[in-house]
Design a protein around this motif. Structure first.
Motif, PDB file in Angstrom:
ATOM      1  N   MET A   1       8.084  -8.539   5.039  1.00 39.11           N
ATOM      2  CA  MET A   1       6.651  -8.267   5.011  1.00 39.11           C
ATOM      3  C   MET A   1       6.374  -7.202   3.983  1.00 39.11           C
ATOM      4  O   MET A   1       7.036  -6.169   3.951  1.00 39.11           O
ATOM      5  N   SER A   2       5.399  -7.467   3.135  1.00 35.85           N
ATOM      6  CA  SER A   2       5.036  -6.502   2.118  1.00 35.85           C
ATOM      7  C   SER A   2       3.752  -5.788   2.542  1.00 35.85           C
ATOM      8  O   SER A   2       2.753  -6.419   2.841  1.00 35.85           O
ATOM      9  N   LEU A   3       3.822  -4.462   2.576  1.00 34.04           N
ATOM     10  CA  LEU A   3       2.660  -3.683   2.993  1.00 34.04           C
ATOM     11  C   LEU A   3       2.299  -2.713   1.891  1.00 34.04           C
ATOM     12  O   LEU A   3       3.144  -1.933   1.468  1.00 34.04           O
ATOM     13  N   THR A   4       1.067  -2.761   1.437  1.00 29.19           N
ATOM     14  CA  THR A   4       0.669  -1.728   0.491  1.00 29.19           C
ATOM     15  C   THR A   4      -0.645  -1.100   0.941  1.00 29.19           C
ATOM     16  O   THR A   4      -1.485  -1.763   1.543  1.00 29.19           O
ATOM     17  N   GLY A   5      -0.787   0.171   0.646  1.00 34.66           N
ATOM     18  CA  GLY A   5      -1.962   0.923   1.091  1.00 34.66           C
ATOM     19  C   GLY A   5      -1.636   1.644   2.392  1.00 34.66           C
ATOM     20  O   GLY A   5      -1.179   1.034   3.347  1.00 34.66           O
ATOM     21  N   LEU A   6      -1.869   2.948   2.389  1.00 37.53           N
ATOM     22  CA  LEU A   6      -1.445   3.771   3.516  1.00 37.53           C
ATOM     23  C   LEU A   6      -2.075   3.348   4.845  1.00 37.53           C
ATOM     24  O   LEU A   6      -1.416   3.288   5.871  1.00 37.53           O
ATOM     25  N   ARG A   7      -3.375   3.027   4.808  1.00 39.86           N
ATOM     26  CA  ARG A   7      -4.049   2.670   6.066  1.00 39.86           C
ATOM     27  C   ARG A   7      -3.443   1.389   6.646  1.00 39.86           C
ATOM     28  O   ARG A   7      -3.291   1.248   7.854  1.00 39.86           O
ATOM     29  N   ASN A   8      -3.140   0.440   5.771  1.00 40.09           N
ATOM     30  CA  ASN A   8      -2.542  -0.813   6.243  1.00 40.09           C
ATOM     31  C   ASN A   8      -1.169  -0.563   6.840  1.00 40.09           C
ATOM     32  O   ASN A   8      -0.801  -1.142   7.860  1.00 40.09           O
TER      33      ASN A   8
ATOM     34  N   GLU B   1       8.531  -3.887   3.267  1.00 41.83           N
ATOM     35  CA  GLU B   1       8.420  -3.210   1.986  1.00 41.83           C
ATOM     36  C   GLU B   1       7.120  -2.420   2.028  1.00 41.83           C
ATOM     37  O   GLU B   1       6.065  -2.987   2.256  1.00 41.83           O
ATOM     38  N   CYS B   2       7.202  -1.126   1.870  1.00 44.64           N
ATOM     39  CA  CYS B   2       6.010  -0.291   2.024  1.00 44.64           C
ATOM     40  C   CYS B   2       5.735   0.562   0.800  1.00 44.64           C
ATOM     41  O   CYS B   2       6.600   1.331   0.365  1.00 44.64           O
ATOM     42  N   TYR B   3       4.560   0.428   0.271  1.00 45.35           N
ATOM     43  CA  TYR B   3       4.093   1.314  -0.793  1.00 45.35           C
ATOM     44  C   TYR B   3       2.780   1.948  -0.341  1.00 45.35           C
ATOM     45  O   TYR B   3       1.841   1.232   0.014  1.00 45.35           O
ATOM     46  N   ALA B   4       2.717   3.249  -0.389  1.00 45.67           N
ATOM     47  CA  ALA B   4       1.496   3.923   0.045  1.00 45.67           C
ATOM     48  C   ALA B   4       0.314   3.591  -0.850  1.00 45.67           C
ATOM     49  O   ALA B   4      -0.831   3.624  -0.410  1.00 45.67           O
ATOM     50  N   CYS B   5       0.577   3.287  -2.112  1.00 49.18           N
ATOM     51  CA  CYS B   5      -0.526   2.924  -2.994  1.00 49.18           C
ATOM     52  C   CYS B   5      -0.790   1.424  -2.891  1.00 49.18           C
ATOM     53  O   CYS B   5       0.145   0.633  -2.916  1.00 49.18           O
ATOM     54  N   TRP B   6      -2.023   1.071  -2.808  1.00 53.63           N
ATOM     55  CA  TRP B   6      -2.428  -0.326  -2.742  1.00 53.63           C
ATOM     56  C   TRP B   6      -1.916  -1.047  -3.997  1.00 53.63           C
ATOM     57  O   TRP B   6      -2.210  -0.633  -5.107  1.00 53.63           O
ATOM     58  N   GLY B   7      -1.112  -2.100  -3.791  1.00 55.60           N
ATOM     59  CA  GLY B   7      -0.594  -2.850  -4.934  1.00 55.60           C
ATOM     60  C   GLY B   7       0.771  -2.382  -5.405  1.00 55.60           C
ATOM     61  O   GLY B   7       1.433  -3.050  -6.178  1.00 55.60           O
TER      62      GLY B   7
ATOM     63  N   GLY C   1      -0.313   4.026  -8.860  1.00 59.75           N
ATOM     64  CA  GLY C   1      -0.121   5.449  -8.569  1.00 59.75           C
ATOM     65  C   GLY C   1      -1.207   6.303  -9.206  1.00 59.75           C
ATOM     66  O   GLY C   1      -1.801   5.906 -10.211  1.00 59.75           O
ATOM     67  N   ASN C   2      -1.445   7.478  -8.632  1.00 60.65           N
ATOM     68  CA  ASN C   2      -2.594   8.255  -9.118  1.00 60.65           C
ATOM     69  C   ASN C   2      -2.328   9.050 -10.399  1.00 60.65           C
ATOM     70  O   ASN C   2      -3.195   9.746 -10.872  1.00 60.65           O
ATOM     71  N   LEU C   3      -1.138   8.922 -10.971  1.00 60.67           N
ATOM     72  CA  LEU C   3      -0.939   9.534 -12.284  1.00 60.67           C
ATOM     73  C   LEU C   3      -0.842   8.471 -13.384  1.00 60.67           C
ATOM     74  O   LEU C   3      -0.378   8.738 -14.477  1.00 60.67           O
ATOM     75  N   THR C   4      -1.258   7.250 -13.037  1.00 63.48           N
ATOM     76  CA  THR C   4      -1.273   6.210 -14.063  1.00 63.48           C
ATOM     77  C   THR C   4      -2.584   6.288 -14.832  1.00 63.48           C
ATOM     78  O   THR C   4      -3.522   6.981 -14.419  1.00 63.48           O
ATOM     79  N   VAL C   5      -2.631   5.567 -15.935  1.00 69.62           N
ATOM     80  CA  VAL C   5      -3.814   5.630 -16.781  1.00 69.62           C
ATOM     81  C   VAL C   5      -4.651   4.359 -16.633  1.00 69.62           C
ATOM     82  O   VAL C   5      -5.845   4.396 -16.410  1.00 69.62           O
ATOM     83  N   ASP C   6      -3.973   3.207 -16.747  1.00 73.24           N
ATOM     84  CA  ASP C   6      -4.689   1.944 -16.672  1.00 73.24           C
ATOM     85  C   ASP C   6      -4.831   1.509 -15.224  1.00 73.24           C
ATOM     86  O   ASP C   6      -4.090   1.961 -14.361  1.00 73.24           O
ATOM     87  N   ASN C   7      -5.769   0.578 -14.980  1.00 74.69           N
ATOM     88  CA  ASN C   7      -5.933   0.173 -13.594  1.00 74.69           C
ATOM     89  C   ASN C   7      -4.859  -0.817 -13.179  1.00 74.69           C
ATOM     90  O   ASN C   7      -4.166  -1.433 -13.989  1.00 74.69           O
ATOM     91  N   LEU C   8      -4.722  -0.950 -11.880  1.00 74.64           N
ATOM     92  CA  LEU C   8      -3.651  -1.729 -11.273  1.00 74.64           C
ATOM     93  C   LEU C   8      -3.539  -3.155 -11.808  1.00 74.64           C
ATOM     94  O   LEU C   8      -2.453  -3.643 -12.112  1.00 74.64           O
ATOM     95  N   TYR C   9      -4.673  -3.820 -11.969  1.00 80.62           N
ATOM     96  CA  TYR C   9      -4.635  -5.237 -12.322  1.00 80.62           C
ATOM     97  C   TYR C   9      -4.232  -5.438 -13.780  1.00 80.62           C
ATOM     98  O   TYR C   9      -3.488  -6.352 -14.121  1.00 80.62           O
TER      99      TYR C   9
END
Lengths: 145, 435
Positions: free
Chosen positions: B271-278, B298-304, B309-317
């Motif tokens: 199961m892949s989980l992304t986003g802290l609330r989820n 599989e858990c990532y606190a950041c959605w996607g 991550g919050n130190l990235t420059v471009d958006n996730l997509y």
């Protein structure tokens, strides 16, 4: 004398699947804020959840007491349900009288009572067909906890 | 009690006492008692929710400043694979690596080998695990900390394999120290990170050991430098072939995206989980026993995933589509890479250096009777509070405030319903700021 330190009573509503388990969540939060060992919390939450689900699935509602004494933590459940005709049979893994609807929701795999037994230090079931069932299960605390 | 280092600094000057950070915190680790945000360190899991919502920029991430990095004799950048998805298409991975060197790094270490190693180690771990399931990926430091703080019973289900970045730090020091004849202490392994949480996982690893990396700088911190360098470096002709040699395997980019381990763990209930609330929702269900028959989370606190991550420059997509394009040009595996991986796997230093333990939280002290007394007190107080969760007392909700009161950290008079003084004080703090 056993001293009762904390008692909380929860009402369980029948067939209320989307809210089912909320009492167990509350019990978990409570146990956690009381700083019980993770293993005790985990086992008790399973006991509470399974016991709660049994009432949600089969009975017309019931009550759950969460009790902490200086000797144990336990869940006492009373329901007004159909009762269990053969407790020994109900204790077997995989034995279930769940409907297809319950199974589709991921419940009723005949693991309820066996799971309670596996995760508790003591378990008492009393049942009268047509009247209801009481289940009392819990974990013993050693004297210095 | 242990002193926690955290990934955030709150600048008291800049802090406007806006309650956004406190309200966004998933572990109720922030209070705003007298107009300024304050952190309760042992509750903070370094997730960055507060940083994202702060309107005045008062909360900043703890990363290394480049100035500190340059003090080392030999500086090696270890870029998160996410870095390669941040730039316009005409800036190839080779440009990016050259850009890092132009900024002052002596070498750049690509973690392709380490990712293969860790994939293997995780497969091994799954196969031999006899304990409770599901196992949980441990590469996201926020997830590790969330479990330590809020699901202490789950610590043993964290996969006990080091993340690729840590293995890279160790290996590169060994290699360069030997090749250059300089002591390991003079080599700096600097992770170029997509989030602040990885930075803190280097400064203060969850296992309480010393990291093999020497710090991290954010992708955002090197972005302009790379871009500038790349513009004067345009003449790299065969950059496609060079990129292939450099990056070596498509798996490099799988790692930081959601579903990243699915192929590696075929045959398991995944199961892949992304986003802290989820993640919190699913963990709650698992704890109750509602979700069974899962092998791996599989858990990532950041959605996607880390690509967000919050130190990235471009958006996730955009990042994801760029990385997918790069992946398409890479082989799934490479014989030389396989060989190296087989050699290093035999070395078996892939497991975490120490077990991860739950954190002890203040307010948990005292014997059972005392603790129960405190809980009862908190319940009695809560019954008296208005239940509006307005946050004006300085706690995120009435329930937390009741707990704080029972623990002696707050007073009932902090509530505006009970004290005109509090209202006057708030007026003084917040209305004066307006002019």
């Amino acid at each position: 004398m056993v001293e009762e330190l904390l008692k909380k009573t929860f009402t369980i509503f029948s067939r209320n699947f989307d809210k089912a388990g909320e009492n167990s969540t509350e019990i978990k939060a409570l146990l956690k804020s009381l700083n019980f060992e993770p293993d005790i919390i985990r086992r008790l939450v399973v006991v509470a959840f399974e016991a709660e689900m049994n009432v949600v699935m089969y009975a017309d509602g019931g009550q759950m007491d969460f009790v902490i004494t200086d000797e144990d933590i336990r869940i006492d459940i009373r329901d007004q349900g159909p009762g269990i005709p053969d407790i020994q049979q109900a204790m077997q893994e995989g034995y279930s009288t769940a409907t297809d609807e319950m199974r589709e929701m991921g419940f009723g795999f005949g693991m309820g009572l066996p799971n309670i037994k596996k995760n508790s230090d003591f378990l008492n079931i009393e049942s009268r067909v047509g009247k209801g069932t009481t289940v009392s299960a819990g974990i013993r605390l050693n004297a210095n906890a | 009690m242990h002193e926690w280092t955290h990934s955030f600094k709150i600048d008291r000057e800049k802090c406007s006492g806006n309650l956004a950070c406190m309200r966004s915190c998933p572990t109720q680790a922030i209070r705003v008692r007298s107009g300024k945000a304050e952190l309760i360190p042992e509750l903070c899991i370094d997730c960055g929710s507060c940083l994202k919502v702060c309107p005045t920029g008062a909360i900043s991430a703890t990363t290394r400043s480049l100035k500190e990095v340059w003090k080392f004799k030999y500086k090696v950048a270890v870029p998160s694979p996410v870095l390669f998805g941040q730039f316009p298409a005409n800036i190839s991975p080779v440009h990016i690596v050259e850009g890092l060197k132009a900024m002052g790094f002596d070498a750049v270490w690509i973690i392709a080998e380490e990712i293969e190693l860790v994939n293997r180690a995780i497969r091994d771990y799954m196969q031999t695990w006899k304990g409770r399931l599901p196992l949980v990926s441990s590469s996201c430091p926020v997830v590790v900390r969330l479990i330590q703080v809020a699901y202490p019973g789950g610590v043993e289900q964290l996969i006990h394999v080091e993340p690729p970045r840590e293995l890279a730090g160790r290996e590169l020091k060994r290699k360069y120290s030997k090749e250059l004849g300089i002591p390991k202490e003079e080599i700096a392994a600097i992770y170029v990170t997509s989030c602040q949480a990885k930075s803190i996982s280097i400064i203060e690893p969850a296992e309480g050991v010393k990291s093999d990396l020497d710090g991290a700088i954010g992708i955002a911190d090197v972005y302009n430098g790379i871009l500038t360098a790349a513009q004067s470096h345009k003449e790299i002709s065969n950059h496609k072939a060079l990129s292939r040699d450099l990056l070596r395997s498509a798996n490099l980019f799988q790692w930081d995206m959601s579903e990243g381990q699915r192929r590696n763990l075929q045959g398991y209930n995944y199961m892949s989980l992304t986003g802290l609330r989820n993640i919190i929702r699913v963990f709650d269900d698992i704890e109750k026993g509602k979700l069974r028959n899962l092998d791996f989370l599989e858990c990532y606190a950041c959605w996607g995933g880390c690509i967000n991550g919050n130190l990235t420059v471009d958006n996730l997509y955009i990042t994801r589509s760029k990385l997918q394009r790069l992946m398409a040009e890479l082989p799934e595996t490479d014989p030389r890479l396989e060989e190296e991986v087989a050699r290093r796997f035999a070395g078996k230093e892939l497991y975490a250096k120490a077990p991860i333990r739950p954190r002890s939280i203040k307010g948990d002290m005292g014997d059972l009777k005392e603790r129960i007394k405190r809980i009862k007190e908190a319940e009695a107080v809560l019954a008296d509070l208005p239940g509006l969760n307005c946050g004006l007392c300085g706690a995120p909700n009435c329930k937390t405030q009741a707990k704080d009161i029972a623990a002696g950290d707050a007073q009932k008079s902090d509530c505006v319903f009970y004290s005109k003084d509090r209202l006057d004080r708030l007026r003084e703090i917040y209305l004066k700021r307006k002019d």
